[in-house]
Every structure is written in structure tokens, then in C-alpha cells.
Design a protein around this motif. Structure first.
Motif, PDB file in Angstrom:
ATOM      1  N   ASP A  18       0.899  -1.315   0.025  1.00  7.92           N
ATOM      2  CA  ASP A  18      -0.049  -0.004  -0.158  1.00  7.92           C
ATOM      3  C   ASP A  18       0.982   1.026   0.167  1.00  7.92           C
ATOM      4  OD1 ASP A  18      -2.698  -0.927   0.367  1.00  7.92           O
ATOM      5  OD2 ASP A  18      -1.964  -1.926   2.114  1.00  7.92           O
ATOM      6  N   GLY A  19       2.201   1.122   0.300  1.00 10.29           N
ATOM      7  CA  GLY A  19       3.003   2.251   0.209  1.00 10.29           C
ATOM      8  C   GLY A  19       3.867   2.242   1.385  1.00 10.29           C
ATOM      9  N   ILE A  20       4.275   3.630   1.629  1.00 10.26           N
ATOM     10  CA  ILE A  20       5.330   3.841   2.903  1.00 10.26           C
ATOM     11  C   ILE A  20       4.143   4.278   4.036  1.00 10.26           C
ATOM     12  CG2 ILE A  20       7.288   5.048   3.814  1.00 10.26           C
ATOM     13  CD1 ILE A  20       8.383   5.238   0.983  1.00 10.26           C
ATOM     14  N   HIS A  21       4.409   3.513   5.110  1.00  8.14           N
ATOM     15  CA  HIS A  21       3.450   3.711   6.334  1.00  8.14           C
ATOM     16  C   HIS A  21       4.362   4.373   7.412  1.00  8.14           C
ATOM     17  CE1 HIS A  21       0.421   1.473   9.169  1.00  8.14           C
ATOM     18  NE2 HIS A  21       0.726   2.935   9.542  1.00  8.14           N
ATOM     19  N   LEU A  22       4.032   5.380   8.040  1.00  5.82           N
ATOM     20  CA  LEU A  22       4.819   5.839   9.212  1.00  5.82           C
ATOM     21  C   LEU A  22       3.936   5.690  10.363  1.00  5.82           C
ATOM     22  CD1 LEU A  22       6.362   9.259   7.866  1.00  5.82           C
ATOM     23  CD2 LEU A  22       7.366   6.848   7.733  1.00  5.82           C
ATOM     24  N   PHE A  23       4.377   5.327  11.604  1.00  2.28           N
ATOM     25  CA  PHE A  23       3.465   4.986  12.769  1.00  2.28           C
ATOM     26  C   PHE A  23       4.212   5.728  13.853  1.00  2.28           C
ATOM     27  CE2 PHE A  23       2.522   2.241  16.308  1.00  2.28           C
ATOM     28  CZ  PHE A  23       1.222   2.734  16.687  1.00  2.28           C
ATOM     29  N   ASP A  24       3.477   6.458  14.727  1.00  6.87           N
ATOM     30  CA  ASP A  24       4.188   7.321  15.920  1.00  6.87           C
ATOM     31  C   ASP A  24       3.427   6.421  17.137  1.00  6.87           C
ATOM     32  OD1 ASP A  24       4.455   8.735  18.218  1.00  6.87           O
ATOM     33  OD2 ASP A  24       4.612  10.665  17.177  1.00  6.87           O
ATOM     34  N   ARG A  25       4.249   5.685  17.873  1.00  9.05           N
ATOM     35  CA  ARG A  25       3.621   4.951  19.023  1.00  9.05           C
ATOM     36  C   ARG A  25       3.025   5.781  20.354  1.00  9.05           C
ATOM     37  NH1 ARG A  25       8.768   1.604  21.506  1.00  9.05           N
ATOM     38  NH2 ARG A  25      10.095   3.440  22.331  1.00  9.05           N
ATOM     39  N   ARG A  26       3.728   6.863  20.233  1.00  9.72           N
ATOM     40  CA  ARG A  26       3.195   7.850  21.455  1.00  9.72           C
ATOM     41  C   ARG A  26       1.807   8.249  21.267  1.00  9.72           C
ATOM     42  NH1 ARG A  26       7.571  12.272  20.384  1.00  9.72           N
ATOM     43  NH2 ARG A  26       6.637  11.982  18.237  1.00  9.72           N
ATOM     44  N   THR A  27       1.441   8.447  19.895  1.00 11.51           N
ATOM     45  CA  THR A  27       0.004   9.282  19.778  1.00 11.51           C
ATOM     46  C   THR A  27      -0.848   8.288  19.061  1.00 11.51           C
ATOM     47  OG1 THR A  27       0.892   9.971  17.600  1.00 11.51           O
ATOM     48  CG2 THR A  27       1.081  11.492  19.729  1.00 11.51           C
ATOM     49  N   GLY A  28      -0.397   7.287  18.531  1.00 11.43           N
ATOM     50  CA  GLY A  28      -1.242   6.316  17.429  1.00 11.43           C
ATOM     51  C   GLY A  28      -1.228   6.772  16.059  1.00 11.43           C
ATOM     52  N   LEU A  29      -0.604   8.101  15.802  1.00  9.94           N
ATOM     53  CA  LEU A  29      -0.672   8.727  14.444  1.00  9.94           C
ATOM     54  C   LEU A  29      -0.206   7.708  13.390  1.00  9.94           C
ATOM     55  CD1 LEU A  29      -1.129  11.092  12.785  1.00  9.94           C
ATOM     56  CD2 LEU A  29       0.837  11.888  13.005  1.00  9.94           C
ATOM     57  N   ASN A  30      -0.893   7.470  12.215  1.00 10.11           N
ATOM     58  CA  ASN A  30      -0.629   6.722  11.048  1.00 10.11           C
ATOM     59  C   ASN A  30      -0.636   7.685  10.088  1.00 10.11           C
ATOM     60  OD1 ASN A  30      -0.734   3.520  11.740  1.00 10.11           O
ATOM     61  ND2 ASN A  30      -2.285   4.636  12.840  1.00 10.11           N
ATOM     62  N   VAL A  31       0.337   7.604   9.156  1.00 10.96           N
ATOM     63  CA  VAL A  31       0.730   8.239   7.891  1.00 10.96           C
ATOM     64  C   VAL A  31       1.076   7.309   6.780  1.00 10.96           C
ATOM     65  CG1 VAL A  31       1.704  10.271   6.865  1.00 10.96           C
ATOM     66  CG2 VAL A  31       1.085  10.555   9.010  1.00 10.96           C
ATOM     67  N   LEU A  32       0.016   7.415   5.757  1.00 12.76           N
ATOM     68  CA  LEU A  32       0.485   6.388   4.849  1.00 12.76           C
ATOM     69  C   LEU A  32       0.648   7.456   3.337  1.00 12.76           C
ATOM     70  CD1 LEU A  32       0.497   3.561   3.603  1.00 12.76           C
ATOM     71  CD2 LEU A  32      -1.928   3.727   2.829  1.00 12.76           C
ATOM     72  N   PHE A  33       2.073   7.073   2.918  1.00 18.34           N
ATOM     73  CA  PHE A  33       2.074   7.619   1.648  1.00 18.34           C
ATOM     74  C   PHE A  33       1.895   6.617   0.290  1.00 18.34           C
ATOM     75  CE2 PHE A  33       4.871   9.593   4.633  1.00 18.34           C
ATOM     76  CZ  PHE A  33       4.806  11.062   4.237  1.00 18.34           C
ATOM     77  N   ASP A  34       0.541   6.476  -0.079  1.00 22.65           N
ATOM     78  CA  ASP A  34       0.100   5.530  -0.969  1.00 22.65           C
ATOM     79  C   ASP A  34       0.393   5.974  -2.595  1.00 22.65           C
ATOM     80  OD1 ASP A  34      -1.666   7.509  -1.324  1.00 22.65           O
ATOM     81  OD2 ASP A  34      -3.681   6.297  -1.037  1.00 22.65           O
ATOM     82  N   GLU A  35       0.821   6.830  -2.741  1.00 19.51           N
ATOM     83  CA  GLU A  35       1.471   7.374  -3.977  1.00 19.51           C
ATOM     84  C   GLU A  35       2.713   6.745  -4.465  1.00 19.51           C
ATOM     85  OE1 GLU A  35       1.280   9.341  -1.637  1.00 19.51           O
ATOM     86  OE2 GLU A  35       2.331  11.086  -1.818  1.00 19.51           O
ATOM     87  N   VAL A  36       3.462   5.907  -3.292  1.00 19.82           N
ATOM     88  CA  VAL A  36       4.687   5.577  -3.439  1.00 19.82           C
ATOM     89  C   VAL A  36       4.788   4.128  -3.816  1.00 19.82           C
ATOM     90  CG1 VAL A  36       7.057   4.791  -2.405  1.00 19.82           C
ATOM     91  CG2 VAL A  36       5.643   7.051  -1.730  1.00 19.82           C
ATOM     92  N   ASP A  37       5.088   3.649  -4.982  1.00 13.23           N
ATOM     93  CA  ASP A  37       4.987   2.325  -5.529  1.00 13.23           C
ATOM     94  C   ASP A  37       6.456   1.569  -5.045  1.00 13.23           C
ATOM     95  OD1 ASP A  37       3.982   0.016  -6.552  1.00 13.23           O
ATOM     96  OD2 ASP A  37       4.109   0.609  -8.706  1.00 13.23           O
ATOM     97  N   VAL A  38       6.231   0.509  -4.201  1.00 11.16           N
ATOM     98  CA  VAL A  38       7.343   0.129  -3.472  1.00 11.16           C
ATOM     99  C   VAL A  38       7.494  -1.306  -4.134  1.00 11.16           C
ATOM    100  CG1 VAL A  38       8.669  -0.704  -1.476  1.00 11.16           C
ATOM    101  CG2 VAL A  38       7.105   1.315  -1.410  1.00 11.16           C
ATOM    102  N   PRO A  39       8.708  -1.784  -4.543  1.00 14.38           N
ATOM    103  CA  PRO A  39       8.702  -3.086  -5.337  1.00 14.38           C
ATOM    104  C   PRO A  39       8.635  -4.092  -4.262  1.00 14.38           C
ATOM    105  CG  PRO A  39      10.936  -1.799  -5.961  1.00 14.38           C
ATOM    106  CD  PRO A  39       9.888  -0.718  -4.916  1.00 14.38           C
ATOM    107  N   GLU A  40       8.083  -5.639  -4.432  1.00 17.54           N
ATOM    108  CA  GLU A  40       7.752  -6.220  -3.660  1.00 17.54           C
ATOM    109  C   GLU A  40       9.140  -6.640  -2.865  1.00 17.54           C
ATOM    110  OE1 GLU A  40       5.399  -9.212  -4.932  1.00 17.54           O
ATOM    111  OE2 GLU A  40       5.375 -10.509  -3.129  1.00 17.54           O
ATOM    112  N   THR A  41      10.290  -6.970  -3.465  1.00 15.43           N
ATOM    113  CA  THR A  41      11.384  -6.963  -2.979  1.00 15.43           C
ATOM    114  C   THR A  41      11.734  -6.602  -1.572  1.00 15.43           C
ATOM    115  OG1 THR A  41      12.625  -6.064  -4.547  1.00 15.43           O
ATOM    116  CG2 THR A  41      12.358  -8.403  -4.918  1.00 15.43           C
TER     117      THR A  41
END
Ligand code: SF4
Length: 309
Positions: A18-41
Motif C-alpha cells: 500500500d506504500g510507505i507507512h509511518l507510525f508514531d507509537r506515542r500518539t497512535g498517528l498513522n501516515v500512509l504515502f500511498d502514491e509510492v509504489d514500492v517493489p515487492e522485494t
């Protein structure tokens, strides 16, 4: 992909279909960069979330409990090694449960290891009755979210959990001062009429989340009937309260729910390690792969291959 160098940093990075996912454990904030196409490898290998049953022991006897009753308990050094491995492989969080995790003697030490040596979020599912000011002090800063099991209020709570409701409310007040927390509610014919009261309790005690769990079939009990599940879904549709509702995987039926990471499925999303050290697809699955000296990811690969074969 997470790596050992991010140990101790609050923000975790994970890559997948789904892209690059950032997660902040202190707040529970999730940010997803879904426009980034990451190779399966390059996709992260570890599940996004892993739950771990520290022990099968529990001092309550809830009628709908599906936790195994055979005595089993995980070794604290193994737990810390698994947390280090999962962190390095891009897992975002581990959830400690049981049985009752507060009966695990080295719980504070294990949580502190995870907090200080990894970027994993630590959550915990508990009945809360063993939360004393002393235990709260020992866990403060090392646990990011506490999930408290509450299936009704007053007499229904006391009938199901066998503990005074007033004591639960006291524990929730203490927990709310030290941790972000939510309520977990098993929904069946007995608890359905109390949903309004449970959601009010969540709001008045400062819970951030109410997780609704239709009862699963276990130990001769049939689980929630289709009528109960339909009534629950109607209750959710009509709900206007301030506390966010969540449902377990597979429990949403035809309800329109948010799916922020639709391509990350199966063992990429979640895995469970039981108190005897077996990795399973979930706590409801009866089979799995033992986590041995080769580690969690090796067990995960064996489980994936077994399912393909
Ligand atoms: S508190 Fe949880 S683990 Fe303990 S008996 Fe009840 S459902 Fe089972």
C-alpha cells in the motif's frame, strides 16, 4: 523497512503493497504515502501487529473465555529477543495478552525492554483488576495503550467477570491517568442490551476506543447468533457517541468500514504467538509453527509455506 538503528525512536517506517507507512507509537498517528509504489522485494517481512499470550494463567473465569487452560508461560529473554527481531523486520507493535498478562511476573521488565530497545508500540489486553498504583508506576512510559475487557455495567459486568463493578471503575480511573486506553466488549445476547451503558462508560472514563467483539464459538458455546450480530451492526449504524468504535478482523459484515491498508492482508497484517511459543494466524486458529531458535520470521515463513502446500 524498520532496522535496528531506529531502536528507541517513536516514529516507525514500514513499506508494503500500500506504500510507505509511518507510525508514531506515542500518539497512535498513522501516515500512509500511498502514491509510492514500492517493489515487492523491499516490502517489510514482519506482520504489522503481533499479539503474544504471555501466560495462560488467569484469576477470572469468564464463561466465554477461549484462552487455553493448559499451564504455559513464555520466557522473558525469548520475548525480548522476539521483540528485537520483529522491530528490525518492520513490525509496528506487539500486544501482550493471555490469560491475564498482569499475572506475568516480569511484565514490567519486558515492556521496558521493548520501550527502550525498539520502536514497537506496546499494547496490553487486561481485565484491569490487578492494576494497582505500584503496577501502574512500573508500566508507565513503557506501555502505549491498554485495552480493558468490559462487557457490561453493574450486575451484568459482575455476573460475567465475577468482580465488583465499582472496583473496575476505580481501576479505569487510575489507568486513564497514566495510559491511553480503550475498552474491549464481548457482544452476545446477554451483553447486547448494555452496549449503550458500556459506550457511556467509555466516554465518561476517557477511553479512546471501544472494540466490539461478537462472541466466538468456544468450549461448547455457540458464539453470537446471526441475530445478535445483526443487532450489533444496527447499534453501530445508529451510534453517535464520542468514542471511536472498532471491530475485529472479519466482524464487519456489510458495514462500511475504513480499510486504510487494503492490500496488506493475512500474515502481513497480523500474527499471534501463544503462551507455549507457537506462531498462529490468530488466537482462534488451532494450528501453527513453533518459534524456535531460528526466530519469529523463520516460523512465519514455515507457516506461509504450509498454507501454500
Ligand atoms: S479475563 Fe480474559 S483470560 Fe481471564 S477468564 Fe476472562 S476472558 Fe479468559
Amino acid at each position: 523497512m524498520g532496522d535496528a538503528s531506529d531502536a528507541g525512536l517513536p516514529v516507525k517506517r514500514r513499506v508494503g503493497p500500500d506504500g510507505i507507512h509511518l507510525f508514531d507509537r506515542r500518539t497512535g498517528l498513522n501516515v500512509l504515502f500511498d502514491e509510492v509504489d514500492v517493489p515487492e522485494t523491499q516490502w517489510t517481512r514482519a506482520p504489522r501487529q503481533v499479539s503474544i499470550a504471555l501466560t495462560n494463567a488467569c484469576d477470572l473465569a469468564c464463561p466465554f473465555c477461549y484462552a487455553p487452560k493448559a499451564a504455559a508461560m513464555l520466557d522473558a529473554d525469548r520475548l525480548c529477543a522476539w521483540a528485537d527481531e520483529l522491530n528490525a523486520e518492520g513490525c509496528l507493535g506487539i500486544g501482550f495478552g493471555g490469560g491475564e498478562p498482569t499475572l506475568y511476573r516480569r511484565l514490567p521488565q519486558v515492556c521496558r525492554h521493548v520501550a527502550e530497545h525498539t520502536s514497537l508500540a506496546v499494547t496490553m489486553t487486561t481485565h484491569a483488576h490487578r492494576f494497582t498504583p505500584r503496577l501502574i508506576d512500573a508500566l508507565a512510559g513503557a506501555v502505549n495503550f491498554v485495552r480493558v475487557s468490559v462487557d457490561g455495567v453493574g450486575p451484568i459486568y459482575e455476573e460475567l467477570r465475577g468482580r465488583p463493578f465499582v472496583e473496575l471503575v476505580q481501576r479505569l480511573t487510575w489507568i486513564g491517568r497514566a495510559f491511553r486506553f480503550g475498552l474491549n466488549c464481548v457482544v452476545n445476547l446477554r451483553t447486547l442490551p448494555d452496549l449503550d451503558a458500556v459506550s457511556d462508560l467509555a466516554a465518561t472514563t476517557g477511553a479512546e476506543e471501544l472494540l466490539l467483539l461478537p462472541e466466538r464459538p468456544a468450549r461448547g458455546r455457540p458464539g453470537s447468533s446471526p441475530n445478535v450480530v445483526a443487532a450489533l451492526h444496527q447499534w453501530i449504524t445508529d451510534y453517535r457517541g464520542p468514542v471511536a468504535l472498532t471491530l475485529g478482523a472479519g466482524d464487519s459484515g456489510s458495514l462500511p468500514i475504513a480499510q486504510p491498508l487494503p492490500s496488506e492482508t493475512g500474515l502481513r497484517t497480523y500474527a499471534h504467538i501463544d503462551a507455549s511459543g507457537t506462531l498462529r494466524r490468530s488466537s482462534y486458529h488451532s494450528t501453527g509453527e513453533p518459534v524456535d531458535e531460528r526466530g519469529v520470521l523463520a516460523a512465519l515463513e514455515r507457516l506461509q509455506q504450509k498454507d501454500v502446500a
